[in-house]
Design a protein around this motif. Sequence first.
Motif, mmCIF file in Angstrom:
data_model
loop_
_atom_site.group_PDB
_atom_site.id
_atom_site.type_symbol
_atom_site.label_atom_id
_atom_site.label_comp_id
_atom_site.label_asym_id
_atom_site.label_seq_id
_atom_site.Cartn_x
_atom_site.Cartn_y
_atom_site.Cartn_z
ATOM 1 N N ALA A 136 21.128 -12.897 25.429
ATOM 2 C CA ALA A 136 21.489 -14.287 25.189
ATOM 3 C C ALA A 136 20.700 -15.156 26.165
ATOM 4 C CB ALA A 136 22.990 -14.481 25.393
ATOM 5 N N PRO A 137 20.564 -16.456 25.888
ATOM 6 C CA PRO A 137 19.816 -17.331 26.798
ATOM 7 C C PRO A 137 20.306 -17.266 28.246
ATOM 8 C CG PRO A 137 20.173 -18.466 24.733
ATOM 9 C CD PRO A 137 20.937 -17.165 24.641
ATOM 10 N N ALA A 138 21.625 -17.184 28.442
ATOM 11 C CA ALA A 138 22.163 -17.139 29.801
ATOM 12 C C ALA A 138 21.860 -15.833 30.509
ATOM 13 C CB ALA A 138 23.678 -17.373 29.775
ATOM 14 N N GLU A 139 21.407 -14.828 29.761
ATOM 15 C CA GLU A 139 21.134 -13.511 30.334
ATOM 16 C C GLU A 139 19.651 -13.245 30.546
ATOM 17 O OE1 GLU A 139 24.909 -11.435 27.936
ATOM 18 O OE2 GLU A 139 22.854 -11.245 27.174
ATOM 19 N N ILE A 140 18.817 -14.274 30.377
ATOM 20 C CA ILE A 140 17.375 -14.070 30.463
ATOM 21 C C ILE A 140 16.980 -13.516 31.822
ATOM 22 C CG2 ILE A 140 15.163 -15.280 30.615
ATOM 23 C CD1 ILE A 140 16.017 -16.997 28.278
ATOM 24 N N GLY A 141 17.500 -14.094 32.894
ATOM 25 C CA GLY A 141 17.135 -13.630 34.231
ATOM 26 C C GLY A 141 17.442 -12.159 34.431
ATOM 27 N N THR A 142 18.661 -11.763 34.037
ATOM 28 C CA THR A 142 19.046 -10.361 34.156
ATOM 29 C C THR A 142 18.201 -9.477 33.251
ATOM 30 O OG1 THR A 142 21.314 -11.033 34.662
ATOM 31 C CG2 THR A 142 20.983 -8.758 33.961
ATOM 32 N N GLY A 143 17.905 -9.971 32.038
ATOM 33 C CA GLY A 143 17.106 -9.190 31.093
ATOM 34 C C GLY A 143 15.697 -8.945 31.599
ATOM 35 N N ILE A 144 15.100 -9.965 32.208
ATOM 36 C CA ILE A 144 13.741 -9.812 32.731
ATOM 37 C C ILE A 144 13.729 -8.828 33.894
ATOM 38 C CG2 ILE A 144 11.919 -11.021 33.994
ATOM 39 C CD1 ILE A 144 11.833 -11.468 31.004
ATOM 40 N N GLU A 145 14.713 -8.920 34.773
ATOM 41 C CA GLU A 145 14.795 -7.974 35.888
ATOM 42 C C GLU A 145 14.952 -6.543 35.379
ATOM 43 O OE1 GLU A 145 17.884 -9.069 38.555
ATOM 44 O OE2 GLU A 145 16.987 -10.996 39.093
ATOM 45 N N GLU A 146 15.796 -6.382 34.353
ATOM 46 C CA GLU A 146 16.025 -5.041 33.798
ATOM 47 C C GLU A 146 14.744 -4.496 33.174
ATOM 48 O OE1 GLU A 146 16.756 -2.306 30.521
ATOM 49 O OE2 GLU A 146 16.491 -4.447 30.176
ATOM 50 N N CYS A 147 14.000 -5.364 32.457
ATOM 51 C CA CYS A 147 12.749 -4.914 31.837
ATOM 52 C C CYS A 147 11.725 -4.519 32.900
ATOM 53 C CB CYS A 147 12.183 -6.023 30.955
ATOM 54 S SG CYS A 147 13.035 -6.238 29.375
ATOM 55 N N ALA A 148 11.570 -5.342 33.926
ATOM 56 C CA ALA A 148 10.623 -5.022 34.990
ATOM 57 C C ALA A 148 11.026 -3.736 35.699
ATOM 58 C CB ALA A 148 10.544 -6.183 35.984
ATOM 59 N N GLY A 149 12.350 -3.529 35.840
ATOM 60 C CA GLY A 149 12.837 -2.321 36.482
ATOM 61 C C GLY A 149 12.568 -1.061 35.687
ATOM 62 N N ARG A 150 12.352 -1.189 34.379
ATOM 63 C CA ARG A 150 11.960 -0.052 33.544
ATOM 64 C C ARG A 150 10.448 0.075 33.439
ATOM 65 N NH1 ARG A 150 14.623 -2.119 28.424
ATOM 66 N NH2 ARG A 150 13.258 -0.587 27.443
ATOM 67 N N LEU A 151 9.762 -1.067 33.392
ATOM 68 C CA LEU A 151 8.328 -1.075 33.157
ATOM 69 C C LEU A 151 7.534 -0.452 34.304
ATOM 70 C CD1 LEU A 151 5.748 -2.021 31.659
ATOM 71 C CD2 LEU A 151 6.057 -4.255 32.782
ATOM 72 N N LEU A 152 7.746 -0.944 35.517
ATOM 73 C CA LEU A 152 6.901 -0.513 36.633
ATOM 74 C C LEU A 152 7.061 0.974 36.960
ATOM 75 C CD1 LEU A 152 7.108 -3.668 38.924
ATOM 76 C CD2 LEU A 152 5.428 -3.076 37.162
ATOM 77 N N PRO A 153 8.291 1.523 36.981
ATOM 78 C CA PRO A 153 8.398 2.968 37.200
ATOM 79 C C PRO A 153 7.739 3.791 36.094
ATOM 80 C CG PRO A 153 10.490 1.897 37.672
ATOM 81 C CD PRO A 153 9.613 0.872 37.026
ATOM 82 N N ALA A 154 7.833 3.318 34.850
ATOM 83 C CA ALA A 154 7.213 4.044 33.740
ATOM 84 C C ALA A 154 5.695 4.065 33.898
ATOM 85 C CB ALA A 154 7.599 3.414 32.409
ATOM 86 N N LEU A 155 5.111 2.953 34.313
ATOM 87 C CA LEU A 155 3.669 2.919 34.558
ATOM 88 C C LEU A 155 3.292 3.863 35.689
ATOM 89 C CD1 LEU A 155 2.993 -0.919 34.268
ATOM 90 C CD2 LEU A 155 2.244 0.847 32.680
ATOM 91 N N GLY A 156 4.115 3.864 36.749
ATOM 92 C CA GLY A 156 3.839 4.742 37.884
ATOM 93 C C GLY A 156 3.898 6.211 37.504
ATOM 94 N N ARG A 157 4.928 6.589 36.722
ATOM 95 C CA ARG A 157 5.058 7.989 36.311
ATOM 96 C C ARG A 157 3.891 8.434 35.452
ATOM 97 N NH1 ARG A 157 10.504 6.338 35.642
ATOM 98 N NH2 ARG A 157 10.119 6.036 33.408
ATOM 99 N N ALA A 158 3.384 7.500 34.627
ATOM 100 C CA ALA A 158 2.278 7.837 33.727
ATOM 101 C C ALA A 158 0.919 7.705 34.408
ATOM 102 C CB ALA A 158 2.329 6.947 32.485
ATOM 103 N N GLY A 159 0.908 7.207 35.651
ATOM 104 C CA GLY A 159 -0.354 7.033 36.362
ATOM 105 C C GLY A 159 -1.244 5.971 35.756
ATOM 106 N N ILE A 160 -0.633 4.943 35.165
ATOM 107 C CA ILE A 160 -1.406 3.888 34.504
ATOM 108 C C ILE A 160 -1.564 2.711 35.467
ATOM 109 C CG2 ILE A 160 -1.443 2.251 32.587
ATOM 110 C CD1 ILE A 160 0.206 4.243 30.977
ATOM 111 N N PRO A 161 -2.785 2.340 35.825
ATOM 112 C CA PRO A 161 -2.987 1.187 36.703
ATOM 113 C C PRO A 161 -2.751 -0.117 35.939
ATOM 114 C CG PRO A 161 -5.099 2.031 35.993
ATOM 115 C CD PRO A 161 -4.058 2.974 35.450
ATOM 116 N N TRP A 162 -2.332 -1.141 36.650
ATOM 117 C CA TRP A 162 -2.148 -2.442 36.018
ATOM 118 C C TRP A 162 -2.554 -3.539 36.991
ATOM 119 C CZ3 TRP A 162 1.546 -6.112 37.702
ATOM 120 C CH2 TRP A 162 2.412 -5.669 38.697
ATOM 121 N N GLN A 163 -2.831 -4.692 36.428
ATOM 122 C CA GLN A 163 -3.325 -5.813 37.215
ATOM 123 C C GLN A 163 -2.297 -6.944 37.224
ATOM 124 O OE1 GLN A 163 -6.341 -6.065 38.920
ATOM 125 N NE2 GLN A 163 -5.495 -7.973 39.731
ATOM 126 N N PRO A 164 -1.764 -7.344 38.402
ATOM 127 C CA PRO A 164 -0.844 -8.478 38.456
ATOM 128 C C PRO A 164 -1.535 -9.743 37.915
ATOM 129 C CG PRO A 164 -0.846 -7.265 40.524
ATOM 130 C CD PRO A 164 -2.012 -6.749 39.726
#
Length: 268
Positions: A136-164
């Motif tokens: 929901a719109p009021a949950e955007i902040g929490t949703g973005i944090e949750e997505c980032a919390g899944r994204l970065l570890p997944a990239l690390g486990r797969a050894g995929i480099p990324w550019q900020p």
Amino acid sequence: MHDELLTIGRFARLCRLSVKQLRHYDDTGLLTPVRVDAGSGYRYYAPEQAPDALTIALLREMDLPLAVIARALAAGPERRAGVLRAERDRLAERISRDQIRLEMLERLVEGGLPGYEVTLVREPERRLAVVRTVCAPAEIGTGIEECAGRLLPALGRAGIPWQPPLWGLYPLDLDERMDIAVGAPTPHGEGVPGLDFEVLPGGLVAETTHTGPYGHLPLAYNALLAAVDERGLRPHAPAREAYLVGPAEAPQEELMTRVVIPVEESTA
């Protein structure tokens, strides 16, 4: 047993509550007396019920729903702590949102809406590793944090480099439930569990930069979309946010977010 119990008046005094409050707690099933006299209807309480009575009063003072209070009281000590921690976190999030609203009101009182410089630029094509969620719109902040919390570890486990920087992807129009995503620019990787790979097409975009809390971003979107409309352009989803300076790098008032909306000449 009668001698060991307290009348409702004495129990109310012990707990610094009113008789009316205790009757209400009984009527709602939150705290029932140990004994009710069949003839007189008098309520009697055990001294050991005082902690629950005080807990109910404190939680009601915080406007917690009756169902949450009942669930906390029915739980054992460990589960009760979990229920209360969840409510604590929700209260903290609400206080944070209210603080942001207060700051926005202060800005309006002091000098009106902030100004934003909107420019048209050519945006390059970007390939992102993406994690999505629905919120929901009021949950955007929490949703973005949750997505980032899944994204970065997944990239690390797969050894995929990324550019900020990380990018947030949003619909143009907010809805009760909507798809949002966080993406990390990367030229490599595919077939990674939990990750999608998406190419954001290049082309003409309208952009502006917002400095300050994420809760103030609607002001930037207002300026950006107003400028798009004034120039006779047609916006396209997804709206994009590049988090140039994030919470781990600076306090709220110094966060920096680039807001980007793809546009094209209107045919209307």
